[in-house]
Design an enzyme around this catalytic site. Structure first.
Site, PDB file in Angstrom:
ATOM      1  N   ASP A 175       0.682   6.333   2.058  1.00  0.00           N
ATOM      2  CA  ASP A 175      -0.126   5.221   2.128  1.00  0.00           C
ATOM      3  C   ASP A 175      -1.379   5.115   1.248  1.00  0.00           C
ATOM      4  O   ASP A 175      -2.184   5.995   1.797  1.00  0.00           O
ATOM      5  CB  ASP A 175      -0.449   4.876   3.471  1.00  0.00           C
ATOM      6  CG  ASP A 175      -1.096   3.325   4.029  1.00  0.00           C
ATOM      7  OD1 ASP A 175      -1.916   2.903   2.963  1.00  0.00           O
ATOM      8  OD2 ASP A 175      -1.144   3.027   5.098  1.00  0.00           O
ATOM      9  N   ASP A 207       0.812  -1.130  -0.108  1.00  0.00           N
ATOM     10  CA  ASP A 207       0.001   0.109   0.001  1.00  0.00           C
ATOM     11  C   ASP A 207       0.875   1.221   0.098  1.00  0.00           C
ATOM     12  O   ASP A 207       0.438   2.310   0.024  1.00  0.00           O
ATOM     13  CB  ASP A 207      -0.865  -0.020   1.200  1.00  0.00           C
ATOM     14  CG  ASP A 207      -1.847  -0.888   1.208  1.00  0.00           C
ATOM     15  OD1 ASP A 207      -2.129  -1.475   0.030  1.00  0.00           O
ATOM     16  OD2 ASP A 207      -2.815  -1.242   2.291  1.00  0.00           O
ATOM     17  N   LYS A 211       2.057   5.410  19.035  1.00  0.00           N
ATOM     18  CA  LYS A 211       0.998   6.692  19.159  1.00  0.00           C
ATOM     19  C   LYS A 211       1.497   7.352  20.258  1.00  0.00           C
ATOM     20  O   LYS A 211       0.874   7.472  21.339  1.00  0.00           O
ATOM     21  CB  LYS A 211      -0.405   6.221  19.403  1.00  0.00           C
ATOM     22  CG  LYS A 211      -0.932   5.130  18.134  1.00  0.00           C
ATOM     23  CD  LYS A 211      -2.361   5.008  18.411  1.00  0.00           C
ATOM     24  CE  LYS A 211      -2.895   4.502  16.734  1.00  0.00           C
ATOM     25  NZ  LYS A 211      -2.593   3.366  16.295  1.00  0.00           N
TER      26      LYS A 211
END
Lengths: 406, 381
Positions: B234, B126, B178
């Site tokens: 992406d 991707d 994150k």
């Protein structure tokens, strides 16, 4: 037998009425708004002008004389054999209030009419006036009312009529709380001249009631509603008849309904006045009205159900359908105008899209269907305006949907 | 598709000749496009996404490419057969019988990846970027450690896994998923190079390379990070084809240097630049295209049409005076006159939009005919 003298009255109201026609009525008196290329008041006037024996048409309202004078001048030229005049009320007098004093005298001035048509301005109809007259001639009632059939869900928004097979009105209720009938008052009446006696009786009654009720005294005894104060008692006294039509009929209350009315009248023109319509071609789909002074690019596609006013310019590759484009507006190349009203002197940029939904049959609680651009609205290139009401002199460069733009 | 061991010149033994592309599943995120066409074959800037990667790998000297897939559509086999012949390479489909995550497929392809001592590339299918594989390989060979990860800088690292290196070096110290506090802005770009010894760390079972394998290699101080220069993205979802000011066409202008027929056009209908038109597409001279428009082979754009930030896939027809923005028009679709299509509308294969409609954010499945406006975003089954 010579045809009895008939006169016509068109009730046009005044500037404080027609607020539901905003924003169009902010800049243009409601009776003069173009519907199918003609001022709204022209439609009842042209229908009255065709009634055999009709000698005079009085337009009654409380707009200033100067507002109506241009139209009256044009109408006199178009219908030279009929007396056409505008009578100004100085304050709202109710739908029957206009029939007092000066106005009554004007109507009854020689030649004294046997019959009087009274037409409300805010309806769109096939105006079956001759048919009403035939029925009227066959009964001994005071008046004949135009009855139209509406959907059961909406009937209670109107004056509801119950009649017998002889067309006698048995019962009349203005905006009843519960359903009574699907046949409603179409806003067109034909009265014997004895109407004025009935009005006198109604006024006396009202004065008598006012004397007993201190609250009513506050109101002017000259305010008289044709429906409640005249037709209701006439129906109760078995003096009203109804001519029922199944032809098209709509109220023209909102700006959105002007698009529907325009479509209905344009379709009617196909049979009664084909010379008013633009001739069909690769780029014009009938029925459409195009003012001779409008400039249409040959690559544009117009119609059906389009009315284009004087001085309008339509650019290359433009699409207009189910719309009213008013005087002096410009639609630039590849723009698309559907289910909309474009007011006077608007500017719609290239690839802009002015789009709406067709007017719903039932009032849909504040949801905007047809897009209305008021006077001098400018749309930037490629802008989308969908189901919006845009007030005058706005310049829009962002997409908008489902809102009023003040 | 064979699994032969190529005979390599000894000079290339220390470079690299193998690569594995993690293709994975059905590409549900790219529906409705992937209902008609396997995800790796969906065109990005007029070329199947996977071909961008294969061509870049071939340029870097790769001869053996493994596609890690969990299904093997016939159409993809036949397309890639041609690619094998064109470039003289071997392409092997390594089919997972159960999803093996991002590391398991390496174990499954061990026979090819581990057949000599040279390092191999691993790519997520991707991701797209400038693919600087040669520089990446040189970097990997120079540090002599077990693995290298391409990293890219992002403005908002809190949504990603951040790669933290030891101060003043390229050695990866740790990964922070994150992050709440700022620890760095370099994230994993989804492109790796490994020595075959990594295969000893991976069992043939569902395994995450990011969560299970990388931390172990990093703990042995055997993992380095390589800064990717230029764009990276992406393209997992339709909106990724369109969103962002710099996308997708600066991407295209990069690819244009690889393949001259795909160079952005400089024609009079262009407005705002970044327009890539296949030479077999027909554009009416009164149409106005751009910025950021890709027109596929055999597509037809009618008079007075206005297109911006959109992709028109092969053989689609955009009729007169229509206005299209931020949308993907699927293969063989037909968009009627005076339509307005916008807001990440994605038309699948062979969709018809009737004249004069407004289509706002619709995802339309293949072979549908739309005859009323779609005023609010929705899926049309």
């Amino acid at each position: 037998m010579s045809t009895a003298v008939t006169k016509g009255v068109i009730l046009v109201g005044g500037p404080s009425k027609g607020t539901r026609m905003r924003p169009l009525s902010l800049d243009c008196a409601k009776p003069l708004l173009p519907i199918a290329g003609k001022p709204m008041v022209w439609h009842p006037l042209a229908a009255l002008a065709k009634v055999p024996g009709l000698t005079e048409i009085l337009i009654i309202g409380f707009y200033e004389d100067s507002v109506m004078s241009g139209f009256i001048k044009d109408a006199k030229r178009e219908f030279p054999n009929i007396g056409i005049s505008y009578l100004r009320e100085y304050r709202p007098l109710g739908t029957a209030g206009g029939f007092t004093t000066v106005i009554r005298d004007s109507i009854l001035r020689p030649p004294v009419p046997q019959n009087i048509f009274i037409c409300n301005i805010d309806i769109c109809s096939s105006w079956p006036l001759t048919e009403m007259m035939e029925l009227h001639g066959k009964h001994r009632g005071v008046g004949t009312i135009l009855g139209v059939n509406v959907k059961k869900e909406t009937a209670t928004n109107y004056g509801c009529i119950v009649s017998d097979p002889s067309s006698l009105v048995l019962h009349y209720v203005e905006k009843p709380e519960s359903w009574i009938s699907n046949m409603v008052n179409g806003g067109v009446y034909l009265f014997d001249k004895s109407l004025f006696d009935e009005i006198k009786i109604a006024m006396d009654d009202k004065a008598a009631r006012a004397a007993e009720d201190p609250l009513l005294q506050l109101q002017s005894d000259e305010i008289l509603q044709l429906e409640q104060d005249v037709i209701v008692p006439l129906a109760a006294a078995k003096k009203m008849y109804v001519y029922e039509t199944n032809d098209f009929w709509r109220q023209i209350k909102t700006a959105a309904s002007a698009v529907t009315a325009s479509r209905l009248y344009l379709n009617r023109f196909k049979t009664i006045a084909p010379e008013l319509l633009a001739s069909s071609s690769a780029v014009i789909i009938p029925p459409s009205y195009i003012d001779p002074s409008a400039i249409i690019d040959p690559t544009a596609k117009i119609g059906p159900n389009v009315a284009i006013g004087p001085g309008v310019r339509i650019g290359e590759g433009v699409r207009v359908k189910d719309a009213i484009v008013m005087e002096g507006s410009t639609i630039e190349r590849h723009a698309c105008v559907l289910n909309s009203i474009v007011g006077n002197n608007c500017q719609v940029g290239p690839w802009a899209r002015v789009d709406g939904e067709p007017e719903p049959e039932q009032d849909s609680k504040g949801k905007i269907s047809v897009t209305v651009l008021a006077t001098e609205v400018t749309l930037a290139p490629e802008t989308l305006v969908r189901s919006c009401i845009v007030l005058p002199n706005k310049s829009l460069s962002k997409n908008s949907a489902n809102q009023v733009l003040l | 598709m064979k699994m032969t061991v190529p005979t390599l010149p000894s000079s290339q033994l220390l470079t690299s000749s193998h690569a594995l592309i993690l293709v994975g599943g059905f590409g549900t995120r790219l529906r409705p496009l992937t209902l008609s066409w396997p995800k790796p074959l969906v065109e990005f800037c007029n070329k199947a996404m996977i071909l961008h990667q294969i061509e870049a790998l071939v340029q870097a000297g790769v001869k053996d490419i493994v596609l890690a897939v969990n299904y093997r559509p016939e159409v993809m086999v036949s397309v890639l057969k041609k690619t094998e012949e064109e470039f003289g390479i071997n392409i092997t489909f390594s089919v997972e019988t159960e999803p093996l995550g991002t590391a398991g497929p390496l174990a499954l392809a061990r026979d090819i990846l581990g057949k000599d001592d040279s390092p191999f590339f691993v790519l997520n299918s991707d991701v797209t970027c400038t693919y600087p594989f040669e520089a990446f390989r040189d970097f990997h060979l120079a540090h002599k450690c077990e693995g290298s990860i391409m990293v890219t800088k992002v403005a908002e690292p809190s949504a990603y896994g951040v790669v933290v290196t030891k101060p003043g070096t390229t050695v990866i110290d740790r990964f922070v998923e994150k992050p709440v506090e700022f620890v760095g802005n370099r994230i994993n770009a989804g492109i790796y190079m490994f020595n075959p010894s990594i295969l000893d760390r991976i069992e043939l079972r569902p395994t995450s390379i990011e969560k299970e394998i990388f931390p172990a290699i990093a703990a042995d101080q055997q993992l380095h990070s390589f800064d990717l220069a230029g764009f990276w993205m992406d393209v997992g979802q339709p909106k990724d084809f369109l969103t962002g000011e710099h996308l997708p066409l600066p991407v295209a202008s990069h690819f244009a240097t690889l393949s001259p027929p795909h160079r952005p056009t400089k024609n009079k209908w262009v407005y705002g630049g970044n327009v890539l038109v296949d030479p077999t597409a027909e554009i009416d001279p009164t149409a106005v295209l751009g910025p950021n428009v890709v027109i596929g082979p055999g597509a037809k754009i009618g008079p007075g049409a206005r297109l911006q930030r959109c992709v028109v896939l092969s053989n689609a027809v955009i009729r007169d005076h229509s206005w299209i923005a931020n949308s993907i028009i699927g293969w063989n679709s037909n968009v009627g006159r005076w339509t307005r299509v916008e807001n990440i509308t994605v038309l699948g294969d062979d969709v018809t939009i009737k004249d004069e409609l407004y289509v706002n954010g619709a995802s339309v499945l293949p072979h549908k005919s739309i005859s009323t406006s779609i005023t609010e975003p929705r899926i049309v089954m």
